[in-house]
Design an enzyme around this catalytic site. Structure first.
Site, PDB file in Angstrom:
ATOM      1  N   ASP A  32     101.689  85.901  69.866  1.00 20.68           N
ATOM      2  CA  ASP A  32     100.413  84.993  69.368  1.00 20.68           C
ATOM      3  C   ASP A  32     100.006  85.304  67.992  1.00 20.68           C
ATOM      4  OD1 ASP A  32     100.370  83.826  72.044  1.00 20.68           O
ATOM      5  OD2 ASP A  32      98.547  84.656  72.605  1.00 20.68           O
ATOM      6  N   TYR A  53     100.765  95.372  77.505  1.00 19.77           N
ATOM      7  CA  TYR A  53      99.772  94.767  76.714  1.00 19.77           C
ATOM      8  C   TYR A  53      98.394  95.506  76.837  1.00 19.77           C
ATOM      9  CZ  TYR A  53     102.737  90.636  76.009  1.00 19.77           C
ATOM     10  OH  TYR A  53     103.955  89.701  75.705  1.00 19.77           O
ATOM     11  N   ASP A  74      91.524  82.023  72.873  1.00 17.84           N
ATOM     12  CA  ASP A  74      91.426  83.379  72.012  1.00 17.84           C
ATOM     13  C   ASP A  74      90.482  83.268  70.979  1.00 17.84           C
ATOM     14  OD1 ASP A  74      92.670  82.026  69.994  1.00 17.84           O
ATOM     15  OD2 ASP A  74      94.635  83.299  70.344  1.00 17.84           O
ATOM     16  N   ARG A  88      96.166  85.544  77.320  1.00 18.69           N
ATOM     17  CA  ARG A  88      95.176  84.677  76.972  1.00 18.69           C
ATOM     18  C   ARG A  88      94.628  83.834  78.426  1.00 18.69           C
ATOM     19  NH1 ARG A  88      96.791  80.436  73.256  1.00 18.69           N
ATOM     20  NH2 ARG A  88      98.952  81.009  73.625  1.00 18.69           N
TER      21      ARG A  88
END
Length: 266
Positions: free
Chosen positions: A52, A80, A94, A187
């Site tokens: 992203d 992550y 986000d 997300r």
């Protein structure tokens, strides 16, 4: 020290820099050039999966024959670390998006959050975000949405979460450690967690700490070390991950008066 591989990988630190630009900057600073006719001086480059725009972390870059082996090399899981914000939702899911909803979150406890995480572990169904690299008629959904075109959400699809744990909870912020398979959107996970808690949530920060065998701690080359010598050392370190002995075709640094190598995404 010279990089000597026709097939190699480089795990670069990506932070607010598009993948293509990161690769070009790496090669420009390195001054890498191939031999042969100038018109044919093309070094194929491909990355192993986009991040992203607001994310940071491991971005694996394949060069030469390595571009054809990225899929195999990166077939494993990804890890992550994500920071979520309770009480707010955005159109992009986000911190880069516009706030679309706000709800109270004071009633949520650490135990509530930990219990909810169990529902998102294992083989689950997930609806990908509209602002994503997924395509419709050859164009990214995010591009279509930004142009104001009506875009329907993609249907839920199966994804796999190997592990999901709560590292820290300081309302309204919470930090997650996630290990997942391909096609998974953190997300969407954060947003879904908010809904499951009868509030809303959006992702504030995201860092990819592992992609396949490449990890942030062991293999990443940070931007302040994008020099020819550091790149060469990084390549030699990554050699231990290769499935077999590659051909040792030498690359050399370009003389200031010589033409720099051109490059293209795979």
């Amino acid at each position: 020290m010279e990089p000597f591989l026709d097939t190699f990988w480089l795990a670069a630190w990506s932070c607010w820099v598009p993948a293509r630009l990161s690769v070009l900057v790496t090669l420009h600073e390195a001054g890498v050039q191939t031999n042969g006719n100038k018109r044919n001086q093309v070094l194929k480059i491909g990355h192993g999966g986009t991040l992203d725009s607001a994310a940071a972390g491991v971005l694996v870059v394949g060069i030469g024959k390595g571009t054809k082996m990225l899929r195999t090399m990166l077939a494993g899981s990804k890890k992550y670390t994500a920071i979520g914000l309770l009480g707010k939702a955005t159109d992009t899911l986000d911190a880069t998006g516009k706030v679309t909803e706000e709800k109270p979150y004071d009633q949520i406890t650490k135990g509530d959050l930990e219990n909810v995480l169990q529902k998102f572990t294992g083989d689950i169904m997930q609806v990908p975000p509209l602002y994503s690299a997924l395509k419709k008629d050859g164009e990214r959904l995010s591009t279509l949405v930004k142009r104001g075109e009506a875009v329907e959400a993609k249907p839920a699809r199966p994804v796999r979460v190997y592990s999901l744990s709560l590292r820290q909870f300081q309302p309204p912020l919470f930090t997650l450690d996630v290990e997942c398979g391909g096609g998974f959107y953190v997300r969407s996970l954060v947003s879904d967690i908010g809904k499951e808690l009868s509030t809303c949530a959006t992702m504030q920060e995201l860092t990819r700490t592992k992609h396949g065998p490449f990890t942030l701690e062991e293999h990443t080359l940070y931007e302040d070390k994008w020099t020819i010598d550091e790149i060469a050392r990084s390549l030699e370190h990554c050699m231990s991950l290769l499935p077999g002995e590659p051909s040792r075709k030498k690359l050399r640094t370009a003389h200031p008066s010589e033409t720099a190598v051109s490059c293209e995404d795979k």
